[in-house]
Design a protein around this motif. Structure first.
Motif, mmCIF file in Angstrom:
data_model
loop_
_atom_site.group_PDB
_atom_site.id
_atom_site.type_symbol
_atom_site.label_atom_id
_atom_site.label_comp_id
_atom_site.label_asym_id
_atom_site.label_seq_id
_atom_site.Cartn_x
_atom_site.Cartn_y
_atom_site.Cartn_z
ATOM 1 N N GLU A 299 0.798 -1.227 0.000
ATOM 2 C CA GLU A 299 0.000 0.000 0.000
ATOM 3 C C GLU A 299 0.836 1.286 0.000
ATOM 4 O OE1 GLU A 299 -3.759 1.647 2.478
ATOM 5 O OE2 GLU A 299 -3.691 -0.502 2.005
ATOM 6 N N ASN B 176 0.640 4.089 -2.889
ATOM 7 C CA ASN B 176 0.384 5.498 -2.571
ATOM 8 C C ASN B 176 1.421 6.389 -3.243
ATOM 9 O OD1 ASN B 176 -1.836 6.287 -0.779
ATOM 10 N ND2 ASN B 176 -0.970 4.792 0.625
ATOM 11 N N THR C 238 0.747 9.132 -6.173
ATOM 12 C CA THR C 238 1.137 10.514 -5.880
ATOM 13 C C THR C 238 2.108 11.029 -6.932
ATOM 14 O OG1 THR C 238 0.799 10.147 -3.516
ATOM 15 C CG2 THR C 238 2.149 12.031 -4.143
ATOM 16 N N ASP D 142 -5.527 14.678 0.651
ATOM 17 C CA ASP D 142 -6.461 13.924 1.483
ATOM 18 C C ASP D 142 -6.819 12.660 0.701
ATOM 19 O OD1 ASP D 142 -8.571 12.811 2.872
ATOM 20 O OD2 ASP D 142 -9.732 14.654 2.998
ATOM 21 N N PRO D 143 -6.475 11.491 1.238
ATOM 22 C CA PRO D 143 -6.687 10.256 0.480
ATOM 23 C C PRO D 143 -8.145 9.954 0.159
ATOM 24 C CG PRO D 143 -5.752 9.784 2.656
ATOM 25 C CD PRO D 143 -5.862 11.260 2.523
ATOM 26 N N GLU D 144 -9.075 10.515 0.907
ATOM 27 C CA GLU D 144 -10.484 10.174 0.722
ATOM 28 C C GLU D 144 -11.251 11.180 -0.134
ATOM 29 O OE1 GLU D 144 -12.506 8.168 3.560
ATOM 30 O OE2 GLU D 144 -10.710 7.262 4.397
ATOM 31 N N SER E 132 -10.101 9.275 -6.132
ATOM 32 C CA SER E 132 -9.268 9.794 -5.039
ATOM 33 C C SER E 132 -8.016 8.932 -4.894
ATOM 34 C CB SER E 132 -10.050 9.779 -3.727
ATOM 35 O OG SER E 132 -10.266 8.448 -3.300
ATOM 36 N N LEU E 133 -7.111 9.384 -4.060
ATOM 37 C CA LEU E 133 -5.893 8.614 -3.793
ATOM 38 C C LEU E 133 -6.248 7.229 -3.245
ATOM 39 C CD1 LEU E 133 -2.805 8.430 -3.572
ATOM 40 C CD2 LEU E 133 -2.984 9.562 -1.365
ATOM 41 N N LYS E 134 -7.148 7.192 -2.285
ATOM 42 C CA LYS E 134 -7.570 5.920 -1.690
ATOM 43 C C LYS E 134 -8.209 5.017 -2.745
ATOM 44 C CE LYS E 134 -10.463 4.000 1.944
ATOM 45 N NZ LYS E 134 -11.412 4.303 3.008
#
Length: 81
Positions: free
Chosen positions: A3, A7, A11, A27-29, A68-70
């Motif tokens: 993970e 990430n 990014t 903000d990952p979410e 999103s990132l997540k």
């Protein structure tokens, strides 16, 4: 990939498309479009960059899963990148 590595890959892909965001807190979410001035062309370039970084084909039908990132990390994890 684990993970944290995913990430980092997501990014880096984001910063390749929008280098002015480097140093910003992500903000990952929160969806990219809500966090940044991220239009549809930016998003398409991001998907292309993510494809190049991961080697994973990303069909257009899957684009909503990359908001999103997540979401991106979850998607790539599911694809066993």
């Amino acid at each position: 990939m684990n993970e944290p590595e995913l990430n980092e890959m997501v990014t880096r892909a984001l910063f390749e498309v929008a280098p002015d965001l480097e140093g910003e807190i992500i903000d990952p979410e929160t969806p990219f479009r809500d966090q940044f001035e991220f239009d549809s062309m930016d998003f398409l370039n991001f998907v292309i960059e993510l494809h190049q970084a991961s080697g994973e084909e990303i069909p257009e039908a899957d684009y909503p899963q990359l908001a999103s990132l997540k979401d991106c990390v979850s998607y790539l994890k599911q694809k066993n990148v």
